[in-house]
Design a protein around this motif. Structure first.
Motif, short mmCIF file in Angstrom:
data_model
loop_
_atom_site.label_atom_id
_atom_site.label_comp_id
_atom_site.label_asym_id
_atom_site.label_seq_id
_atom_site.Cartn_x
_atom_site.Cartn_y
_atom_site.Cartn_z
N PRO A 145 0.83 -1.34 0.12
CA PRO A 145 0.04 0.09 -0.01
C PRO A 145 1.16 1.34 0.08
N TYR A 146 1.91 1.07 0.62
CA TYR A 146 3.06 2.31 0.73
C TYR A 146 3.22 2.71 -0.62
N ALA A 147 3.96 1.75 -1.16
CA ALA A 147 4.55 2.14 -2.60
C ALA A 147 3.71 2.51 -3.70
N GLU A 148 2.42 1.69 -3.58
CA GLU A 148 1.52 1.83 -4.70
C GLU A 148 0.93 3.36 -4.64
N GLU A 149 0.62 3.66 -3.28
CA GLU A 149 -0.12 5.07 -3.24
C GLU A 149 0.90 5.97 -3.66
N LEU A 150 2.23 6.03 -3.23
CA LEU A 150 3.11 7.11 -3.17
C LEU A 150 3.32 7.18 -4.55
N GLN A 151 3.64 6.10 -5.39
CA GLN A 151 4.09 6.59 -6.86
C GLN A 151 2.79 6.94 -7.48
N ASN A 152 1.63 6.60 -7.07
CA ASN A 152 0.37 7.45 -7.75
C ASN A 152 0.42 8.88 -7.27
N VAL A 153 0.68 9.09 -5.96
CA VAL A 153 0.57 10.59 -5.72
C VAL A 153 1.86 11.31 -6.69
N PHE A 154 2.85 10.88 -6.77
CA PHE A 154 3.82 11.39 -7.36
C PHE A 154 3.55 11.35 -8.97
N ALA A 155 2.97 10.38 -9.41
CA ALA A 155 2.58 10.49 -10.95
C ALA A 155 1.56 11.78 -11.06
N LEU A 156 0.62 11.67 -10.32
CA LEU A 156 -0.60 12.73 -10.52
C LEU A 156 0.17 14.13 -10.44
N ARG A 157 0.77 14.23 -9.44
CA ARG A 157 1.40 15.67 -9.34
C ARG A 157 2.39 15.90 -10.66
N PHE A 158 3.03 14.94 -10.94
CA PHE A 158 4.08 15.06 -12.02
C PHE A 158 3.18 15.61 -13.22
N GLN A 159 2.26 14.96 -13.57
CA GLN A 159 1.30 15.27 -14.72
C GLN A 159 0.88 16.41 -14.49
N GLU A 160 0.22 16.81 -13.22
CA GLU A 160 -0.55 18.28 -13.18
C GLU A 160 0.60 19.12 -13.27
N LEU A 161 1.99 19.10 -13.12
CA LEU A 161 2.95 20.04 -13.39
C LEU A 161 3.29 20.13 -14.81
N GLY A 162 2.69 19.10 -15.46
CA GLY A 162 3.14 19.35 -16.97
C GLY A 162 4.02 18.26 -17.64
N GLY A 163 4.33 17.23 -16.51
CA GLY A 163 5.30 16.14 -17.15
C GLY A 163 4.51 15.15 -17.61
N GLU A 164 5.18 14.14 -18.14
CA GLU A 164 4.73 12.90 -18.81
C GLU A 164 4.97 11.48 -18.03
N ILE A 165 4.11 10.83 -17.69
CA ILE A 165 4.28 9.51 -17.19
C ILE A 165 4.51 8.49 -18.29
N THR A 166 5.56 7.94 -18.48
CA THR A 166 5.58 6.96 -19.64
C THR A 166 5.61 5.70 -19.17
N ALA A 167 5.71 5.28 -17.83
CA ALA A 167 5.38 3.71 -17.51
C ALA A 167 5.10 3.71 -16.07
N GLN A 168 4.22 2.93 -15.56
CA GLN A 168 3.80 2.62 -14.19
C GLN A 168 4.08 1.35 -13.92
N GLU A 169 5.22 0.71 -13.58
CA GLU A 169 5.47 -0.78 -13.46
C GLU A 169 5.37 -1.21 -12.17
N ALA A 170 5.42 -2.45 -11.86
CA ALA A 170 5.42 -3.07 -10.63
C ALA A 170 6.36 -4.42 -10.57
N VAL A 171 6.98 -4.56 -9.41
CA VAL A 171 7.85 -5.77 -9.16
C VAL A 171 7.04 -6.47 -7.91
N ASN A 172 7.60 -7.46 -7.58
CA ASN A 172 7.05 -8.23 -6.55
C ASN A 172 8.06 -8.34 -5.29
N VAL A 173 7.61 -8.30 -4.12
CA VAL A 173 8.46 -8.28 -3.10
C VAL A 173 9.14 -9.64 -3.08
N ASN A 174 10.28 -9.70 -2.59
CA ASN A 174 11.36 -10.88 -3.04
C ASN A 174 12.07 -11.07 -4.48
#
Lengths: 363, 470
Positions: free
Chosen positions: B251-280
């Motif tokens: 929950p920590y990582a997923e929400e945080l990267q989402n907040v980052f992505a939304l803000r980054f786009q709001e500023l005018g930036g582009e999000i090229t990929a939102q990927e995920a890995v697994n713990v371990n």
């Protein structure tokens, strides 16, 4: 047999399984088509996926061989095998750090004398780790499994799980619970470039190459030596082998030693590639290697190699090829799902694995 | 033969069932969440009334104690100004201590595994707070620390163990938001309070959080803030325009990267990929290759030590990512991570807890050096110290001394006192808790750069220098 009779003999489950299989294949083909059509990844990307998969897969294969060798001869799953892998890697950490401090792992390029020394040091580390792991495996067999030789098959299995925890927490006690970073062999980070943007990192070459050599050595050992012949004989029929004058206990111990050595070698390759060791590190690779062994047909040596490589490549390419095109976000997260779905599908349609012999129960 | 066929059919059905469950699981927690809320509206109303009645009183008390606790002995009647009868009538129950019984507080942190230093660092803060405070109303303070790992299972186990101790005043923890989620209802049901020094996931203090989270507060910053700061830094300060993110499903990582992505786009930036890995996971080459194909300027991966180390080390080996800017967040903010990543961490940016210079903090560092012979291991020791101080102050506010010299502490009164904390001067600044339990100051966050010196000797040079403060 005429078609009408064949249809009548068709069991309803066969029909449903056929539909399940066909729909999975359809989804996979559609996903792949969409991905390829979108052109998101070009040839060099697919090549990188393939190489990463082969690298990871050859480590799985080396560990899987240990599962398969032991299963072939004892019909038991040695669940502590992942910890044997950890034991080698973590013990070798100290030798690697020490040798790295002496500059034995530093070179400007591989072609030089220093480069040859780096490769020599890596071989030394692999041999040392293999030695440690096979000692652990042989002691484990002597202490935990041999006393249970005549017991029902479930009992050694549970013992193996217990041994796995025992080893894990022994390692934690010995080496601490934190991460031990392996020394960085910077010369192996170089890329080997071909034309057209295709490239492969040196450490991947070393891992794939070493794994290949070790697998060839194993086949030569099992097929070409008297001990190897004894192992095959015990695997085929333990009582008959004993009657022919083969020392069964000794042969079983040798099998554990060989399986352990391969796991120890895999441990060093893993550490060279990922540079982190930790007491828990064997759990996931152990589980994956077990999957690979079952995928290839447990008890079958080429099957374990094939299963390992297959699993590594499926994990690496699968999510991006099959799932990306279906519009699934963050497909990489589902790579374990792909690996285990594949296992279930293989077990449904070929219960003995890809290369497993078809054992006829009716006979 | 027939049974084998049926078995394989069964396997197929189970497989399909698994797929269906996996696809639909996203909706389920929300449903149960709203149910719980509806049921608890009535109890909430009661709490609200109590708050109103006691709020003024508690405010005074909380502030008063901040000064008292600093070392002066307290008079018996200073104990919160509550009478024994008041305390005994507490709606959530009472902790009764004999004259010689210690005041017990619990802690649950990551005390083993790759994120160990995050947890040990927080535990240091709690222990030093206990040392500083010495005796409380003539009672010794003792700490029970549990290992909650960084997983939901770990959080559940640790919380269950701590909640079984009826005399426990409250719990400091956990480190990881993922461990906190199952732990909070367990601690709350036991009537205790829980203060986390390092959970940052927004939903833990969101306005629609379930009523069973009502005993939870935190001194750590909220990720709504952290993600924003990271995006501002990347876009405005560094001038980066294309970002890719990686999370690990927590929950920590997923929400945080989402907040980052939304803000980054709001500023005018582009999000090229939102990927995920697994713990371990260890092999990050495939996911990094996929990201490299989208040609980002920066990769933001607010994940944890082990996987973060693999991503960092392997990103530098991936064709196309040699020069990309790497950014992480407070989950990677420890010397262990830099150890794990090796030289590849050079030039990387981490957002993380920042404690400004103050006499209080200098004293803290001296005391730490004195006690353990080393500096801080990670970044949340000050937050843990403040959390412990707030808990103990609130315990005093909710306590009354009995005739035989024992102590009674009202659980609801303790909870109210904590939520009423206003302008508490801690190491991380001036803390005021809102009704959702967010007590962080907003000052205690900065972006740090891992320089070559830090990468070469992380333990000796920790913490790294800051490059940006909001």
């Amino acid at each position: 047999m005429p078609w009408s009779r064949r249809l009548r003999r068709l069991h309803p489950t066969d029909v449903i399984m056929g539909i399940v299989g066909a729909s999975v294949i359809a989804v996979v083909l559609y996903g792949s088509y969409e991905t390829l059509r979108s052109g998101r990844y070009d040839g060099t990307d697919w090549f990188s996926f393939l190489v990463a998969g082969l690298t990871q897969g050859s480590i799985y294969a080396l560990i899987a061989l240990g599962y398969t060798l032991v299963y072939g001869i004892l019909r038991m799953i040695n669940f502590a095998h992942g910890e044997i892998f950890t034991a080698g890697a973590m013990t070798t950490f100290y030798l690697a750090t020490w040798l790295s401090g002496k500059g034995w792992l530093t070179a400007d390029r591989l072609g030089s004398a220093a480069g040859a020394r780096v490769l020599g040091t890596i071989v030394l580390l692999i041999v040392f780790s293999a030695l440690i792991s096979s000692i652990v495996a042989v002691v484990l067999e002597r202490v935990a499994y041999r006393p249970l030789r005549g017991a029902p098959r479930l009992i050694p299995l549970i013992t193996a799980i217990g041994a796995s925890f025992f080893l894990q927490y022994t390692l934690r006690g010995l080496y601490g619970s934190g991460i031990r970073p392996y020394p960085d062999v910077s010369v192996l980070n170089r890329e080997l470039t071909f034309g057209g943007g295709y490239s492969i990192a040196m450490d991947e070459v070393v891992v794939i190459g070493s794994a290949f050599v070790l697998m060839l050595a194993l086949v030569a050992f099992v097929q070409g030596t008297r001990t190897g012949m004894a192992m095959r004989a015990v695997a085929e029929d333990r009582q008959a082998a004993a009657l022919m004058g083969i020392d069964v206990d000794r042969t079983i111990a040798t099998t554990f030693a060989v399986g352990g050595a391969l796991a120890g070698a895999a441990g060093v390759l893993y550490a060279l590639l990922f540079r982190q060791t930790q007491f828990f590190m064997g759990f996931i690779p152990g589980l994956k290697a077990f999957t690979a062994a079952v995928l290839g047909g447990i008890g079958n040596i080429p099957g374990a190699m094939l299963g390992g490589l297959f699993l590594g490549i499926a994990e690496s390419i699968g999510p991006f090829l099959f799932l990306e095109g279906l519009g699934i976000p963050s497909p990489n997260q589902l790579k374990d799902a792909i690996a285990f779905t594949m296992l279930v599908l293989v077990l449904i349609f070929r219960p003995t694995g890809i290369l497993g012999e078809r054992v006829s129960k009716r006979a | 033969m027939r049974s084998i066929r049926w078995l394989s059919l069964l396997m197929a059905i189970v497989l399909l069932g698994g797929v269906v469950v996996a696809c639909s699981s996203d909706d389920e927690p929300e449903d149960t969440g709203s149910d719980v809320e509806q049921v608890d509206d009535s109890t909430n109303a009661d709490d609200g009334e109590m708050d109103d009645e006691d709020a003024d009183e508690d405010d005074d008390v909380a502030e008063g104690d901040v000064e008292d606790v600093d070392g002066e002995e307290m008079d018996e009647d200073m104990a919160g100004g509550m009478s024994v009868e008041d305390v005994m009538a507490d709606s959530l129950g009472v902790i009764e201590l004999g004259p010689d019984d210690p005041i017990e507080i619990g802690a649950m942190f990551v005390l083993s595994g790759p994120n160990e230093s995050l947890g040990v660092d927080s535990r240091d803060g709690v222990e030093l707070a206990i040392d500083t405070i010495g005796d409380l109303l003539g009672h010794q303070v003792v700490l029970t620390a549990e290992d909650s790992q960084c997983s939901p299972e770990g959080g559940q186990t640790a919380a269950t163990r701590l909640a079984a101790d009826e005399n426990l005043v409250g719990v400091i923890g956990t480190n990881c938001s993922g461990a906190a989620e199952p732990a909070i209802p367990i601690v709350c049901d036991a009537g205790m309070v829980m203060i986390s020094p390092s959970n940052t996931a927004p939903k833990l203090t969101a306005s629609d959080r379930p009523a069973s989270f009502g005993c939870y507060l935190r001194t750590a910053h909220n990720d709504l803030f952290q993600g924003r700061v990271a995006a501002d830094f990347a876009y405005t300060e560094q001038g980066l325009r294309k970002a890719a993110t990686i999370h690990d499903g927590s929950p920590y990582a997923e929400e945080l990267q989402n907040v980052f992505a939304l803000r980054f786009q709001e500023l005018g930036g582009e999000i090229t990929a939102q990927e995920a890995v697994n713990v371990n996971d260890t092999d990050m080459a495939p996911v990094l290759t996929a990201i490299a194909a989208t040609e980002p300027d920066v990769i933001y991966y607010p994940i944890f030590t082990a996987e973060g180390g693999f991503v960092t080390a392997q990103a530098r080996d991936t064709a196309g990512l040699e020069d990309v800017t790497l950014m992480g967040a407070d989950g990677l903010f420890s010397a262990d991570f830099v150890d794990a990543a090796g030289e590849a961490a050079t030039g990387m940016f981490l957002s993380g807890p920042f404690v400004g210079d103050s006499d209080l903090y200098d004293d803290f560092l001296l005391a730490l050096e004195d006690k353990y012979g080393r500096g801080p291991l990670s970044g949340f020791h000050a937050h843990a110290y403040d959390a412990t101080m707030m808990l103990l102050n609130a315990a005093v506010a909710a306590a009354a001394v009995t005739e035989d010299g024992g102590l009674v502490i009202g659980r609801q009164a303790l909870r109210d006192a904590l939520y009423a904390t206003t302008s508490y001067e801690g190491l991380t600044g001036s803390l005021t808790c809102d009704e959702q339990g967010d007590c962080a100051t907003g000052e205690a966050l900065a972006v740090f750069e891992i320089t070559a010196d830090v990468a070469a000797d992380p333990e000796g040079t920790w913490p790294p220098g800051t490059v940006y403060q909001p």
